[in-house]
Scaffold this active site. Sequence first.
Site, PDB file in Angstrom:
ATOM      1  N   HIS A  79       0.819  -1.221   0.000  1.00 53.75           N
ATOM      2  CA  HIS A  79       0.000   0.000   0.000  1.00 53.75           C
ATOM      3  C   HIS A  79       0.849   1.267   0.000  1.00 53.75           C
ATOM      4  O   HIS A  79       0.347   2.354  -0.300  1.00 53.75           O
ATOM      5  CB  HIS A  79      -0.991  -0.002   1.167  1.00 53.75           C
ATOM      6  CG  HIS A  79      -0.398   0.300   2.500  1.00 53.75           C
ATOM      7  ND1 HIS A  79       0.003  -0.677   3.387  1.00 53.75           N
ATOM      8  CD2 HIS A  79      -0.141   1.496   3.117  1.00 53.75           C
ATOM      9  CE1 HIS A  79       0.464  -0.107   4.489  1.00 53.75           C
ATOM     10  NE2 HIS A  79       0.394   1.201   4.353  1.00 53.75           N
ATOM     11  N   ASP A 148      -0.092  -7.693   1.501  1.00 50.41           N
ATOM     12  CA  ASP A 148       0.373  -6.306   1.521  1.00 50.41           C
ATOM     13  C   ASP A 148       1.895  -6.275   1.645  1.00 50.41           C
ATOM     14  O   ASP A 148       2.456  -6.006   2.714  1.00 50.41           O
ATOM     15  CB  ASP A 148      -0.286  -5.572   2.699  1.00 50.41           C
ATOM     16  CG  ASP A 148      -0.016  -4.071   2.696  1.00 50.41           C
ATOM     17  OD1 ASP A 148       0.511  -3.563   1.691  1.00 50.41           O
ATOM     18  OD2 ASP A 148      -0.341  -3.421   3.713  1.00 50.41           O
ATOM     19  N   SER A 242       4.170   2.628   8.166  1.00 51.72           N
ATOM     20  CA  SER A 242       3.805   1.579   7.213  1.00 51.72           C
ATOM     21  C   SER A 242       5.002   1.141   6.373  1.00 51.72           C
ATOM     22  O   SER A 242       5.808   1.970   5.933  1.00 51.72           O
ATOM     23  CB  SER A 242       2.700   2.074   6.282  1.00 51.72           C
ATOM     24  OG  SER A 242       1.469   2.144   6.948  1.00 51.72           O
TER      25      SER A 242
END
Length: 294
Positions: A79, A148, A242
């Site tokens: 992402h 992911d 992230s």
Amino acid sequence: MAFIALSDLVYLVCLISLQFTAAKPDGCGIRANTQTRIVGGEISYPGKWPWMAAFYRSNSNQYCAGALISDRHVLTAAHCVAAIQPSKLQIRLGEFDLSGRLPVPLPENNNNSARALLEENSAFQNNIYNVEKITVHQQYEPRSHLHDIAIVRLNRPVEFSTVIQRICLPPPSLPSLEDRTAFVAGWGTTAFLGSTSSSLREVEVPIWNNQACLEAIGKNVFDTTLCAGGRIKSADACQGDSGGPLMMPMVDDRWAAIGVVSWGIRCGEPTKPGLYTRTSHYTDWILSTVQQRT
């Protein structure tokens, strides 16, 4: 063009297990600064997590993180990079404080070594890398966060130093990690919707059983998911973290990236762990991607 020797990487992957086999004297997962003490975390120290990578989009501040796994490749979350052209992305390695400051105060027994490491990196102006290629897992599902994971190929080989090293990969099969603890580090916000940290922060988090994680989160917890976070005190990754690695020492105190920061419900909720992509599920995919030359 220089590439990591796949045979070397495979050997290190096989080496990193919870059975204590003899390790090579060089290679992945070694830190220059071993002083150990994000949400609920503490400021880290220069050279402690030398594989951390800071991600920048064109004309923006740091927004995601990653972990260097070879002299040309950075592991991150899908992402973070799925909607970005390689030409719009830059990676900074060997960073500690993005504004160039040291944390104050430094521990007495670490002051000189920390300053020396920062000065070394400040003198090394070659730590900003353009991106040649982005490989997002072919089955990545943005809505559910399934698969992911992604790999970014740098435009040139990395020059390793005391502040720039690669982290090890876990083997494809690991025993249960439930109730063990791991570390996560990053420059993300220190609270949900809070301000970011210019200095790299770190926090130790316990690993959850996946069934307990599913009950706490309610959905989108898969066998490819690893859950970790504070059950009592608020300890978690947050926005801006992230793509960074969830890290655990294994063979000969070598550090491996057992997870990739993926998503969570708010940040630092004691009853809501953070969710990570379980790296061991993708070791073969990572190795296959790394050896691709185009």
